[in-house]
Design an enzyme around this catalytic site. Structure first.
Site, PDB file in Angstrom:
ATOM      1  N   ALA A 502       0.826  -1.211   0.000  1.00 46.82           N
ATOM      2  CA  ALA A 502       0.000   0.000   0.000  1.00 46.82           C
ATOM      3  C   ALA A 502       0.857   1.256   0.000  1.00 46.82           C
ATOM      4  CB  ALA A 502      -0.936  -0.016   1.209  1.00 46.82           C
ATOM      5  N   ASP A 528      10.440  -6.229  -3.552  1.00 43.64           N
ATOM      6  CA  ASP A 528       9.369  -6.783  -2.720  1.00 43.64           C
ATOM      7  C   ASP A 528       9.263  -8.261  -3.073  1.00 43.64           C
ATOM      8  OD1 ASP A 528       6.919  -7.433  -1.412  1.00 43.64           O
ATOM      9  OD2 ASP A 528       6.359  -5.316  -1.498  1.00 43.64           O
ATOM     10  N   ARG A 539      -6.567  -1.153  -1.342  1.00 44.19           N
ATOM     11  CA  ARG A 539      -5.655  -0.084  -0.922  1.00 44.19           C
ATOM     12  C   ARG A 539      -4.481   0.075  -1.875  1.00 44.19           C
ATOM     13  NH1 ARG A 539      -5.590  -3.851   2.054  1.00 44.19           N
ATOM     14  NH2 ARG A 539      -3.349  -4.022   2.381  1.00 44.19           N
ATOM     15  N   LYS A 552       4.355  -8.311  -6.749  1.00 40.72           N
ATOM     16  CA  LYS A 552       3.964  -6.930  -6.470  1.00 40.72           C
ATOM     17  C   LYS A 552       4.910  -5.921  -7.115  1.00 40.72           C
ATOM     18  CE  LYS A 552       1.257  -7.306  -2.249  1.00 40.72           C
ATOM     19  NZ  LYS A 552       1.103  -6.879  -0.846  1.00 40.72           N
ATOM     20  N   ASP A 600       6.307  -3.374   6.433  1.00 44.82           N
ATOM     21  CA  ASP A 600       5.231  -3.639   7.383  1.00 44.82           C
ATOM     22  C   ASP A 600       5.695  -4.424   8.599  1.00 44.82           C
ATOM     23  OD1 ASP A 600       5.678  -6.129   6.328  1.00 44.82           O
ATOM     24  OD2 ASP A 600       3.592  -6.557   5.827  1.00 44.82           O
ATOM     25  N   ASN A 601       7.015  -4.485   8.834  1.00 41.91           N
ATOM     26  CA  ASN A 601       7.457  -5.162  10.056  1.00 41.91           C
ATOM     27  C   ASN A 601       8.719  -4.505  10.589  1.00 41.91           C
ATOM     28  OD1 ASN A 601       9.994  -7.047   9.422  1.00 41.91           O
ATOM     29  ND2 ASN A 601       8.641  -7.050   7.624  1.00 41.91           N
ATOM     30  N   CYS A 656      -0.223 -19.822  31.087  1.00 36.69           N
ATOM     31  CA  CYS A 656      -1.262 -20.499  31.871  1.00 36.69           C
ATOM     32  C   CYS A 656      -2.618 -19.823  31.695  1.00 36.69           C
ATOM     33  CB  CYS A 656      -0.873 -20.543  33.347  1.00 36.69           C
ATOM     34  SG  CYS A 656      -0.838 -18.930  34.156  1.00 36.69           S
TER      35      CYS A 656
END
Length: 1080
Positions: A502, A528, A539, A552, A600-601, A656
């Site tokens: 995007a 990419d 988007r 992409k 994006d990371n 837990c």
């Protein structure tokens, strides 16, 4: 923040920007009548403290926008947008007709964002024709469109973005009555006189027509909104209602309520809340909104007397009630004279909005008198505009600007005719979001004026007025602001864009329009490693439905080259990381002018940041999350780097809690995804690993000899022996028994081990908040949710074993009969069951002294199982794929989570909400993406100029929902000083001539530094404490790296980096820069 991938584009991509048929793709649609439970509808149920009722608000919206219950959402296409807006907002968007008047760059950006969002219709209006000038900012125009009507030339290319939206053109002169068929009208190129006339009509229309006036003039922009005399905002911020788990409530006037310290409360004084599940003081469970005050991180006071209420026993959830808000907009005629509070974006320019309010009025007067815009570089026109502004200011009374900044107005005059792409992109995002608000009542509108400038983006050195003259170029508008010499810098830039999702699509469009890397010396590299999916299309506007499955980067590059055929762009499909340093080698990085991240990371960002630090390259960073976006300028030696400051890690629920004591749906979904992956992906993969190499696999398990190895082998034995499936009925049996294990037997065991009256070692009740006491479920085929879960689970189990799915699974009656045939054994509780309750535990598997012997037995069993299998038997591991609604993955995960929620009396969620949480879907919309990239490109002007000081740069955080714009100067890098030297993280010490270890130590000693350690990677090359290391003194450092650290130095690498630990004369540690030793 988006990092994505790529491959070869086919011939269709030559026209990627102009042609699509989304309607031809098969869509799974969900009717709104099935589930339209948006937050806004539940908010309104309790009414409002502002003097109007929820029902009337809904009626107002529905009267304005019509009933569209038949509208449908393509969840695959709009999943990321649905995560921001919800179904009800999308429904209202689908019923909204929008007019956009003025189809230069800003109009095109607004239209693009609204068409991607999915309004009902967009009508494009313009009476003018395309000029070459327009190609600086409008991505839909080509040189072939010059001379055509701007609206007509835009229709088809914008229509191709989304065939579900009706896009049409209008080329005649507008009159007021033409506006009556629209819910929102946007004017981006209109005189103030006509704007006032149209706004008066819209303001008094019944129902009111939302009116937006927006302008971008050079590096200056403005927005005005009027949504009518009374506009209901249904959800002011878009955030989920805050909740808390109650620990105690006092019986007193102004009751004091404390909550568990599991999570901080986010309540504010004056909030309304509702209570549920309170035991003892049941009077609070009546659903009535109550006002709170004295809010603290884990407590608050209830504005109510509870003296005579029942005594609080335990339990209880408190939930914020979000209130609608009524806004009274002034018409433009009144707001010009009494604008109220301006929305600020940059507090270093606190006095700027009133001046720009004056400047835009002066420009309107100039155009009315001269019949044209001021000429770029014309001092005469600038002085005339300044005189008009001064005259207007004199008659403004209380609004009078104390100091009319003539220098600023001169800049304003010079660029007034130009619509720049970065400004159009930024304001296209802002205005597009305001239209969504007007259509839906979702988020707080801009109230009512917003002014912005980026005058800091101008060249740092004075520009001769002749340099602003047009060159009969597509960049003439930009040249009129920055000059032709600066345009050459843009064209010759060498840019690396990392990611083409995007953000990447928007960046490539912007850079192509700006002419970046479009010259003979310029080049843009985009990489990419992702491929295009259907959910990208809402988007990532450079992609079309026929591009699904393609790379992409190559598709985006082809589309960007259509926008500007001079774009020198190369598309790669490589992930940027240590493993691709042979692709992105030293020569590649050293040749770059600037890096633009579209990732994006965080890990990928940190890696690119480290490369930019190393090679001292500017980095422009940005990211989005729903309506929020941020940008950061990382400039060598001027600013801190991206990695210098990090957000705190997200809080993770204890193991837990997730596995035995969940208290919210997030815990249930985390557990559900973990179980899905364990049963259907990891265990089949372990089976295959064993079957492929039995000896090596069993040897590794015996070597490990731990509880985890034992657990893995037990799961393999279950798969191949106890729970091996050969028919679909076997799979159905397995799924039914899995249901019994998860939601009946485990719960019975838990409450057997910890009864409802159990106490901790300190005597406190074991089942105290936030723990919720569970109840086992009882299976019934008459409950469709249970039957659907078991059927979906059986289908996926069959898939792992390669078993065909019979047709009768689609018949609920036959499926129910097959499930009812399963014999379910009675449950017997175990006396020795161990249930982990330690919140610090990192595993649920407990070690045993018998692990080694048990592992030997298990290995013998799986060896026997292997001999009973055909040689080619393999299982099919299933990787979770959230975006395919036909694969049953989300049916199983949502079913697991909701059944577990039912065990613990936690509210269940629908499959879409489950997909957002379990699929870790990042909410995303086109508007915030467009705004972020526009802001970044304004910074790019400064970077490519090269002469700006740190005070000129801006980092931005924005939230279009509020709206909030916060801009600040970047922080400088931390400076380390030693003797007469100083350095920062940007510095790197270089030592050439292929030195020996002795020469390196002497070189440092000459700087007053004593090196006690030198390392390369994780390997120690020298330590002053080790006597044998002194034998290495006369060896070349590069040879030590090869021999000791086993470093491989490929032909493209001409230096070696080492980390040196040093002390000064006083034995104080000194952090020195990375040392690069050149050996070639």
């Amino acid at each position: 923040m988006l990092h994505k991938r790529a491959s070869e584009a086919n011939d269709k991509n030559d026209n990627t920007i102009i042609g699509s048929d989304l309607a031809s793709s098969k869509k799974r649609r969900i009717d709104f009548t099935e589930s339209s439970s948006d937050k806004s509808s539940s908010i309104l149920a309790s009414g409002s403290s502002r003097g109007f009722h929820g029902d009337s608000v809904v009626q107002q919206i529905d009267m304005a926008f019509g009933n569209s219950n038949r509208q449908e959402i393509d969840e695959d296409l709009h999943s990321r947008q649905l995560a921001v807006y919800g179904r009800e907002t999308m429904r209202r968007l689908f019923a909204s007709n929008v007019l956009i008047s003025g189809m230069h760059g800003l109009g095109a950006e607004i239209a693009k964002n609204l068409i991607l969002a999915g309004v009902k219709s967009v009508t494009l209006h313009d009476e003018r024709v395309v000029e070459l000038w327009d190609l600086s900012s409008n991505f839909v125009f080509s040189e072939d469109d010059v001379g055509k009507n701007r609206a007509d030339a835009s229709v088809q290319k914008l229509q191709d973005l989304n065939n579900a939206v009706v896009v049409s053109s209008l080329t005649k002169s507008l009159n007021k009555e033409d506006l009556s068929g629209f819910q929102v009208v946007v004017f981006s190129d209109i005189s103030m006189e006509r704007a006032i006339e149209f706004d008066d009509y819209c303001h008094s229309h019944q129902p009111p027509i939302a009116f937006v006036k927006a302008d971008v003039r050079g590096l200056f922009g403005s927005v005005f909104c009027d949504f009518g005399p009374e506009f209901a905002v249904l959800d002011v911020d878009g955030e989920e209602p805050h909740t808390g788990i109650i620990a105690s409530i006092s019986n007193e006037n102004q009751a004091f309520i404390s909550c568990v310290d599991d999570e901080r409360l986010e309540f504010e004084d004056g909030d309304l809340v509702v209570f549920s599940e309170v035991e003892g003081m049941t009077e609070l469970n009546d659903g009535k909104p109550r006002k709170i005050k004295s809010t603290r991180p884990y407590s608050f006071t209830l504005d109510e007397d509870t003296t005579n209420y029942g005594t609080y026993v335990k339990g209880g959830i408190v939930t914020q009630v979000k209130q609608p808000k009524l806004l009274n907009f002034k018409p433009l005629r009144e707001a010009l004279k009494d604008p109220g509070d301006f929305l600020f974006s940059d507090f270093s320019k606190f006095d700027r909005p009133p001046l720009l309010h004056l400047a835009f009025q002066a420009l309107d007067h100039f155009k009315a008198e001269a019949g044209r815009f001021p000429v770029a570089g014309s001092e005469e026109d600038a002085q005339k505009l300044i005189s008009i502004a001064t005259a207007i200011n004199t008659g403004q009374g209380d609004l009078k600007v104390e100091n009319v900044d003539q220098k600023l107005l001169r800049h304003f005059s010079f660029g007034a005719k130009a619509v720049l792409n970065p400004m159009a992109a930024m304001f296209g995002g802002i205005v597009g979001q305001e239209v969504v608000k007007a259509c839906s009542g979702k988020f707080h509108p801009l109230f009512q004026f917003f002014y912005f400038d980026s005058v800091e983006s101008l060249p740092s050195e004075p520009v001769d007025s002749s340099d602003f003259a047009p060159r009969n170029s597509r960049y003439d508008a930009q040249i009129s602001v920055f000059g032709a010499k600066f345009q050459k810098k843009l064209e010759d830039a060498k840019v690396f864009t990392v990611g083409s999702g995007a953000l990447g699509c928007e960046f490539l469009k912007n850079l192509a329009l700006m002419g970046v890397s479009c010259g003979s010396q310029g080049k843009l590299t985009v990489t990419d490693d992702d491929i295009i999916e259907k959910s990208n299309l809402s988007r990532q506007f450079l992609f079309r439905d026929w591009n699904i499955g393609q790379a992409k980067s190559t598709v985006a590059a082809s589309a960007a080259a259509v926008i500007n055929p001079r774009f020198n762009i190369e598309a790669l499909q490589n992930r940027v990381g240590a493993e691709t340093e042979n692709v992105f080698d030293d020569a590649f990085w050293e040749n770059l002018t600037v890096v633009v991240n579209a990732l994006d990371n965080v890990n990928a960002r940190l890696y690119v940041d480290s490369r930019c630090l190393y090679f001292q390259k500017p980095l422009l960073e940005s990211g989005t999350l729903g309506t929020k976006c941020n940008t950061q300028s990382v400039i060598p030696h001027l600013t801190e780097n991206y990695g210098a400051s990090r957000d705190p890690p997200e809080k993770q629920a204890p193991m837990c809690t997730v596995h035995s004591f969940p208290h919210n749906i997030d815990h249930c979904l985390t557990w559900a995804r973990s179980e899905f992956e364990g049963l259907l992906e990891k265990t089949p993969a372990e089976v295959n690993a064993y079957l492929s190499s039995p000896v090596e696999y069993t040897n590794s398990m015996m070597s490990a000899g731990d509880a985890q190895a034992r657990d893995t082998l037990e799961r393999i034995v279950e798969c191949l022996e106890k729970e091996k499936c050969e028919t679909f009925q076997d799979c159905l049996t397995w799924a039914r028994l899995r249901f019994e294990d998860y939601f009946v037997n485990r719960v019975k065991q838990l409450i057997y081990t910890f009864p409802e009256d159990a106490a901790t070692s300190t005597g406190a009740p074991f089942w105290s908040a936030p723990k919720r006491f569970p109840r086992p479920l009882q299976y019934s085929s008459s409950d469709p949710s249970l039957l659907n879960f078991i059927t979906a689970t059986a289908i996926l189990r069959a898939e792992t074993f390669g078993i065909p799915i019979p047709e009768w699974t689609k018949n609920p009656k036959e499926a129910a009969e097959a499930v009812d045939r399963v014999i379910v054994p009675d449950f017997e509780p175990r006396q020795d069951a161990k249930i982990v309750t330690d919140e610090k535990a990192t595993t649920l598997t407990t070690a045993s002294v018998d692990d080694a012997a048990v592992i030997d037995d298990l290995i013998a069993k799986i060896d026997q199982c292997r001999h009973n299998l055909s040689p080619d038997f393999r299982m099919k591991p299933i990787q979770f794929e959230k975006d395919d609604d036909t694969n049953y993955h989300m049916d199983v995960i949502a079913g697991l989570a909701n059944m577990r929620a039912r065990n613990y009396s936690i509210p269940e969620v629908d499959k879409l909400k489950a997909k957002f949480i379990a699929g870790r879907i990042i909410p995303a919309i086109a508007t915030s993406t467009a705004m972020a990239t526009g802001l970044v490109c304004l910074e790019l002007y400064k970077v490519l100029d090269g002469g700006h000081k740190v005070e000129a740069y801006r980092n931005t955080f924005a939230n279009l929902a509020l709206p909030l714009f916060s801009m600040a100067e970047p922080l400088p890098p931390k400076v380390v000083k030693h003797r007469d030297m100083a350095w920062t993280v940007w510095d790197r010490w270089v030592l050439k001539g292929n030195p020996t270890l002795r020469e390196v130590l002497q070189w440092l000693e000459d700087k007053g530094l004593s090196a006690y350690s030198i390392s390369c990677g994780s390997c120690l090359l020298f330590n002053s404490m080790f006597t044998r290391h002194k034998e290495r003194m006369d060896k070349k450092v590069v040879d030590l790296a090869r021999d000791v650290a086993k470093v491989e130095l490929p032909p493209y690498r001409n230096h070696l980096d080492v980390v040196v630990a040093c002390e000064d004369e006083d034995d104080n540690d000194v952090d020195i820069p990375l040392v690069s030793i050149y050996f070639r």
